[in-house]
Design an enzyme around this catalytic site. Structure first.
Site, PDB file in Angstrom:
ATOM      1  N   LYS A  13       0.829  -1.213   0.000  1.00 37.60           N
ATOM      2  CA  LYS A  13       0.000   0.000   0.000  1.00 37.60           C
ATOM      3  C   LYS A  13       0.866   1.268   0.000  1.00 37.60           C
ATOM      4  O   LYS A  13       0.591   2.198  -0.736  1.00 37.60           O
ATOM      5  CB  LYS A  13      -0.923   0.028   1.238  1.00 37.60           C
ATOM      6  CG  LYS A  13      -1.885  -1.151   1.307  1.00 37.60           C
ATOM      7  CD  LYS A  13      -2.881  -0.978   2.442  1.00 37.60           C
ATOM      8  CE  LYS A  13      -2.245  -0.908   3.817  1.00 37.60           C
ATOM      9  NZ  LYS A  13      -1.737  -2.193   4.325  1.00 37.60           N
ATOM     10  N   ARG A  88      -9.675   0.811   9.131  1.00 39.54           N
ATOM     11  CA  ARG A  88      -9.134  -0.475   9.570  1.00 39.54           C
ATOM     12  C   ARG A  88     -10.169  -1.271  10.348  1.00 39.54           C
ATOM     13  O   ARG A  88      -9.909  -2.419  10.705  1.00 39.54           O
ATOM     14  CB  ARG A  88      -7.935  -0.226  10.459  1.00 39.54           C
ATOM     15  CG  ARG A  88      -6.635  -0.833   9.943  1.00 39.54           C
ATOM     16  CD  ARG A  88      -5.575  -0.501  10.960  1.00 39.54           C
ATOM     17  NE  ARG A  88      -4.307  -1.143  10.704  1.00 39.54           N
ATOM     18  CZ  ARG A  88      -3.355  -0.646   9.939  1.00 39.54           C
ATOM     19  NH1 ARG A  88      -3.551   0.462   9.271  1.00 39.54           N
ATOM     20  NH2 ARG A  88      -2.201  -1.280   9.839  1.00 39.54           N
ATOM     21  N   ARG A 127      12.286  -6.450   4.711  1.00 42.05           N
ATOM     22  CA  ARG A 127      12.224  -5.014   5.027  1.00 42.05           C
ATOM     23  C   ARG A 127      12.892  -4.735   6.382  1.00 42.05           C
ATOM     24  O   ARG A 127      13.631  -3.782   6.528  1.00 42.05           O
ATOM     25  CB  ARG A 127      10.757  -4.575   5.048  1.00 42.05           C
ATOM     26  CG  ARG A 127      10.550  -3.110   5.363  1.00 42.05           C
ATOM     27  CD  ARG A 127       9.170  -2.636   4.949  1.00 42.05           C
ATOM     28  NE  ARG A 127       8.205  -2.741   6.021  1.00 42.05           N
ATOM     29  CZ  ARG A 127       6.893  -2.531   5.882  1.00 42.05           C
ATOM     30  NH1 ARG A 127       6.388  -2.240   4.702  1.00 42.05           N
ATOM     31  NH2 ARG A 127       6.076  -2.634   6.892  1.00 42.05           N
ATOM     32  N   ARG A 135      11.301  -0.340  11.643  1.00 41.52           N
ATOM     33  CA  ARG A 135      10.111  -0.101  12.443  1.00 41.52           C
ATOM     34  C   ARG A 135      10.072  -1.096  13.584  1.00 41.52           C
ATOM     35  O   ARG A 135      10.355  -2.270  13.406  1.00 41.52           O
ATOM     36  CB  ARG A 135       8.876  -0.288  11.555  1.00 41.52           C
ATOM     37  CG  ARG A 135       8.572   0.901  10.712  1.00 41.52           C
ATOM     38  CD  ARG A 135       7.514   0.596   9.689  1.00 41.52           C
ATOM     39  NE  ARG A 135       6.311  -0.030  10.243  1.00 41.52           N
ATOM     40  CZ  ARG A 135       5.199  -0.205   9.557  1.00 41.52           C
ATOM     41  NH1 ARG A 135       5.128   0.201   8.304  1.00 41.52           N
ATOM     42  NH2 ARG A 135       4.157  -0.785  10.099  1.00 41.52           N
ATOM     43  N   ARG A 146      -0.014  -8.486  13.739  1.00 41.93           N
ATOM     44  CA  ARG A 146      -0.660  -7.505  12.852  1.00 41.93           C
ATOM     45  C   ARG A 146      -1.528  -8.201  11.800  1.00 41.93           C
ATOM     46  O   ARG A 146      -2.594  -7.718  11.436  1.00 41.93           O
ATOM     47  CB  ARG A 146       0.402  -6.625  12.174  1.00 41.93           C
ATOM     48  CG  ARG A 146       0.905  -5.504  13.095  1.00 41.93           C
ATOM     49  CD  ARG A 146       2.276  -5.007  12.701  1.00 41.93           C
ATOM     50  NE  ARG A 146       2.343  -4.424  11.392  1.00 41.93           N
ATOM     51  CZ  ARG A 146       3.444  -4.366  10.645  1.00 41.93           C
ATOM     52  NH1 ARG A 146       4.576  -4.867  11.091  1.00 41.93           N
ATOM     53  NH2 ARG A 146       3.414  -3.808   9.468  1.00 41.93           N
TER      54      ARG A 146
END
Ligand code: ADP
Length: 191
Positions: A13, A88, A127, A135, A146
């Site tokens: 996204k 969400r 990532r 992060r 998540r």
């Protein structure tokens, strides 16, 4: 143009939002980015949400709606808005429709990026290993949380919207470029 990008963490996204911002000058409203900025700046909101983000759980709807209402009001002069990471929950989805309705706007395009779970796990691990600004929630353990939260809280939005709008599904396993091309086609068709 009001465009929602829906999809699990790691579905692309953020990458695709960047592409749309560059190509069309739309304003990107990413609740994740807004919250991370608040944390970095150590604002009151940042202090409240820091541990929640690190845990992979969702920030409460009221706070998110307050933030979104304020940010949205800064975007009315823009040719379009991309909602990334918001809504969400079903409640947020209902509130977004209300916020837009109050401004005589509507949802024009809803895109779901679908990617299988193993690929998501691979992407986020990569990532986490490569990014300089790692992060706190980009670890396998928190990613699993998540994903679980996504499946329980966010996925039902797709059914909610499917009843009212035509949700466009894009295979997020294609190359970044192919996904961008498909998004471009959809924006051109719908604007
Ligand atoms: P992802 O990589 O899962 O797409 P985001 O950057 O969108 O992550 O969001 C990171 C975290 O910020 C979420 O796990 C959640 O704690 C919080 N968050 C972001 N958007 C929302 C929202 N709309 N409602 C509640 N919490 C949110």
């Amino acid at each position: 143009m009001n465009l929602i990008l829906l999809g699990p963490p790691g579905s692309g996204k953020g990458t695709q939002s960047e592409f749309i911002v560059k190509k069309y000058g739309y304003y990107q409203l990413s609740t994740g980015d807004i919250l991370r900025q608040a944390i970095t700046k150590k604002t009151t909101t940042g202090m409240v949400v820091k541990d929640i983000l690190a845990s992979g759980k969702l920030v409460n709807n009221e706070l998110i709606l307050q933030i979104m209402e304020e940010k949205l009001s800064e975007t009315y002069s823009k040719p379009g808005r991309i909602f990334d990471g918001f809504p969400r929950t079903i409640m947020q989805a209902e509130q977004l429709e209300e916020l837009l309705h109050n401004q005589n706007m509507k949802l024009d395009l809803i895109i779901e990026l679908s990617v299988d779970e193993n690929t998501l796990l691979e992407r986020i691990t990569k990532r986490a290993n490569e990014s300089s600004e790692t992060r706190e929630d980009d670890t396998i353990e928190i990613l699993k949380k998540r994903l679980e939260v996504y499946n329980i809280e966010t996925k039902p939005i797709i059914d909610y919207y499917t009843d009212k709008y035509h949700v466009q599904k894009i295979d997020g396993m294609m190359s970044v470029h192919k996904v961008s091309e498909r998004i471009e086609e959809l924006i051109n068709l719908n604007s």
